[in-house]
Motif scaffolding. Structure first.
Motif, short mmCIF file in Angstrom:
data_model
loop_
_atom_site.label_atom_id
_atom_site.label_comp_id
_atom_site.label_asym_id
_atom_site.label_seq_id
_atom_site.Cartn_x
_atom_site.Cartn_y
_atom_site.Cartn_z
N THR A 259 0.83 -1.21 0.00
CA THR A 259 0.00 0.00 0.00
C THR A 259 0.86 1.25 0.00
OG1 THR A 259 -1.81 -1.13 1.12
CG2 THR A 259 -1.74 1.27 1.30
N GLU A 260 1.94 1.24 0.77
CA GLU A 260 2.82 2.40 0.81
C GLU A 260 3.42 2.68 -0.57
OE1 GLU A 260 5.59 1.50 3.86
OE2 GLU A 260 4.14 1.74 5.49
N VAL A 261 3.80 1.62 -1.28
CA VAL A 261 4.36 1.79 -2.62
C VAL A 261 3.32 2.38 -3.55
CG1 VAL A 261 5.23 0.54 -4.62
CG2 VAL A 261 6.11 0.01 -2.35
N ARG A 262 2.08 1.85 -3.48
CA ARG A 262 1.04 2.36 -4.36
C ARG A 262 0.68 3.80 -4.04
NH1 ARG A 262 -1.16 -3.01 -3.91
NH2 ARG A 262 -2.47 -2.38 -2.15
N LEU A 263 0.82 4.20 -2.78
CA LEU A 263 0.51 5.57 -2.38
C LEU A 263 1.69 6.50 -2.53
CD1 LEU A 263 -1.58 4.97 0.87
CD2 LEU A 263 -2.42 5.52 -1.41
N GLY A 264 2.79 6.02 -3.08
CA GLY A 264 3.96 6.86 -3.23
C GLY A 264 4.64 7.10 -1.92
N ALA A 265 4.81 5.98 -1.11
CA ALA A 265 5.47 6.03 0.19
C ALA A 265 4.67 6.79 1.22
CB ALA A 265 6.88 6.62 0.08
N GLY A 266 3.38 7.00 0.98
CA GLY A 266 2.51 7.64 1.98
C GLY A 266 2.07 6.63 3.01
N ARG A 267 1.43 7.10 4.05
CA ARG A 267 0.94 6.22 5.10
C ARG A 267 -0.38 5.61 4.68
NH1 ARG A 267 2.80 6.35 10.11
NH2 ARG A 267 0.74 5.90 10.96
N PRO A 268 -0.56 4.29 4.85
CA PRO A 268 -1.81 3.67 4.47
C PRO A 268 -2.99 4.29 5.21
CG PRO A 268 -0.14 2.03 5.03
CD PRO A 268 0.40 3.36 5.42
N GLY A 269 -4.06 4.54 4.43
CA GLY A 269 -5.30 4.98 5.03
C GLY A 269 -5.39 6.48 5.25
N THR A 270 -4.33 7.26 4.91
CA THR A 270 -4.39 8.68 5.16
C THR A 270 -4.63 9.48 3.90
OG1 THR A 270 -1.99 8.89 4.87
CG2 THR A 270 -2.80 8.44 7.10
N ALA A 271 -4.63 8.84 2.77
CA ALA A 271 -4.83 9.57 1.52
C ALA A 271 -5.56 8.68 0.56
CB ALA A 271 -3.48 10.02 0.93
N ASP A 272 -6.15 9.31 -0.40
CA ASP A 272 -6.85 8.57 -1.46
C ASP A 272 -6.34 9.07 -2.79
OD1 ASP A 272 -8.56 6.98 -2.87
OD2 ASP A 272 -10.22 8.41 -2.80
N SER A 341 5.95 -5.78 -0.40
CA SER A 341 4.73 -6.27 -1.03
C SER A 341 5.06 -7.11 -2.22
CB SER A 341 3.86 -5.08 -1.48
OG SER A 341 3.85 -4.96 -2.86
N SER A 342 4.09 -7.82 -2.73
CA SER A 342 4.23 -8.47 -4.02
C SER A 342 3.48 -7.64 -5.02
CB SER A 342 3.74 -9.91 -3.93
OG SER A 342 2.44 -9.95 -3.47
#
Length: 493
Positions: A259-272, A341-342
């Protein structure tokens, strides 16, 4: 190797793309090489989807209470565990991770296939929920997806999904409480059942000393406590360890880093963030050949997921140090190193730019904080570590605390590969260690020494070792000082 099943419609095609990533990630934990991981994942995915389809067809709307079953992703992860057990029984165990083989032949594994009332409380609680509620809980807590993404996947209102998740957490707690009461218990455990329910309902409730001591020695009651205590951040670990079994916490780490990779190293659940289109492009790839696409996509993203926490991705370490989940309930929160992640959920045209394009060889992740405290250290007749430390950083986390007891997790990142380790520290306030897992403990006054267990003696360069323990305290409970790894001082941060 069997072919992956063919999606029956667009909805199932999207489901395949999302679930394959999870299945491959767990299959990689269970095996010793990427090709074997692909084979295990493919076989398990085929088995799991067949069971998911059969369960869906046997439920008739309006026909009464549904047959208890898991949401799709944990059902497929269960299929990985089942397939691995079949490999072991059929003489193909050499293809599996050695520690998984030990676990498959242990009483811990037997719990997942034994009498229903003896199975882990988290597994029974999740299975007893409505599938939509269970899916919401799993996607948010274990897969660590942002709530707006979860809402889109499940067709929920983004504005109300957070409230729904709170309700589902409470529902899960109630199901686990009922499962705990239904479990076979001795007289002592039975006498603490209602008290355990009461003190876990509030973050500020005091835990009586006798209950604290009981939880330090009773695995089943500690497992129930982790599921009943919704505050403190331990729910994801309780779910992953109780539903998946072996490798549950390592899987949790991988999904969070995904999730962090998909969010660009952001914190999971804090951005969409703006997500890639999950419609026509992905389905076109899937219809053109799901198996080929999955292999390609997984190879790209596994380059990220297999890098050691804090490492560079080069293949400098030779051994993986994962260990079985013997007492997953004892760890109330997952460790906090950067996670791996995979494969992601979208097609190769929309993969994360962080994923390397060529991963001819890869390295397994660092050891997950799981196991037992009873293993014998093999580093020499005197128990001395085999490799001196060159530099280390310690993260000491107080997971939870009650009037006379506490639970803590210690994570150490080492700059140099180790083939044996001892971590020592000094308590400031007279604390006493009770039970420790993933290491064996000796305490002399305020000085404590934790020694590696059999299964986690080897640590890769720039890798992380973790263990946890229960302890007691009286007047104060400050962070210990003077941490040293194999005699070399460590920084604390």
């Amino acid at each position: 190797m069997p072919d992956l099943p063919t999606p029956q419609d667009d909805t199932e095609a999207a489901l395949f793309s999302e679930c394959w990533d999870a299945v491959l990630s767990y299959a990689d934990l269970c095996t010793s090489g990427s090709l074997t991981a692909q084979q295990l994942a493919t076989e398990a995915f085929t088995l799991g989807m067949r069971e998911v389809r059969a369960a869906a067809h046997t439920h008739v709307r309006g026909g009464g209470r549904r047959t208890a079953r898991l949401p799709t992703i944990p059902a497929l992860l269960t299929a990985v565990r089942t397939t691995a057990a079949a490999w072991e029984a059929d003489g193909q165990g050499h293809r599996l991770d050695p520690d998984l083989r030990l676990w498959l032949n242990s009483e811990a594994a037997a719990r997942f296939s034994g009498p229903p009332l003896g199975r882990p409380v988290a597994l029974r609680g999740l299975r007893d929920m409505q599938e939509a509620d269970a899916a919401l809980l799993w996607l948010a807590e274990v897969e660590a997806l942002p709530l707006p993404t979860v809402a889109r996947r499940l067709g929920l209102e983004p504005a109300t999904v957070a409230d729904e998740l709170d309700q589902v957490r409470t529902l899960f707690r109630d199901r686990c409480h009922r499962a705990h009461l239904d479990s076979p218990m001795d007289a002592q455990c039975r006498s603490y059942a209602r008290l355990l329910d009461a003190v876990t309902r509030s973050a500020v409730a005091d835990t009586p000393g006798d209950l604290s001591r009981h939880l330090a020695t009773c695995v089943r009651c500690a497992e129930a406590a982790a599921c009943l205590r919704l505050h403190g951040g331990g729910l994801p670990a309780a779910l992953a360890g109780g539903v998946i079994g072996w490798g549950g916490l390592a899987y949790l780490e991988r999904r969070r880093r995904a999730t962090e990779v998909r969010l660009g190293a952001g914190r999971p659940g804090t951005a969409d963030p703006a997500e890639p289109d999950e419609g026509t492009g992905r389905n076109r790839v899937l219809r053109g050949g799901l198996a080929a696409a999955a292999v390609l996509l997984s190879a790209l993203a596994l380059g990220v997921s297999m890098m050691p926490f804090g490492g560079s991705g080069d293949d400098t370490a030779a051994q993986d140090d994962r260990q079985p989940v013997a007492d997953p309930d004892l760890s109330s929160t997952a460790p906090r190193p950067t996670r791996s992640s995979s494969a992601g959920r979208s097609s190769s045209a929309t993969r994360s730019p962080s994923a390397p394009q060529d991963t001819p060889r890869r390295k397994k992740p660092d050891p997950e904080p799981q196991g037992t405290s009873s293993a014998t250290h093999r580093s020499g007749p005197a128990g001395a570590p085999a490799t001196p430390a060159a530099g280390c950083r310690v993260a000491y986390e107080l997971d939870s605390q009650w009037p006379d007891g506490f639970q803590a997790t210690v994570s150490v990142t080492t700059d140099r590969a180790l083939s044996g380790w001892q971590l020592s520290w000094t308590f400031r306030d007279g604390q006493q260690v009770g039970q420790m897992w993933d290491a064996t403990v000796q305490q002399n006054g305020p000085r404590v020494t934790a020694t590696a267990a059999d299964y986690n003696r080897t640590v890769a360069a720039h890798g992380t070792l973790s263990f946890g323990f229960l302890g007691t305290w009286t007047d104060a409970n400050r962070t210990p000082r003077s941490f040293a790894l194999n005699g070399e001082p460590c920084t604390v941060g």
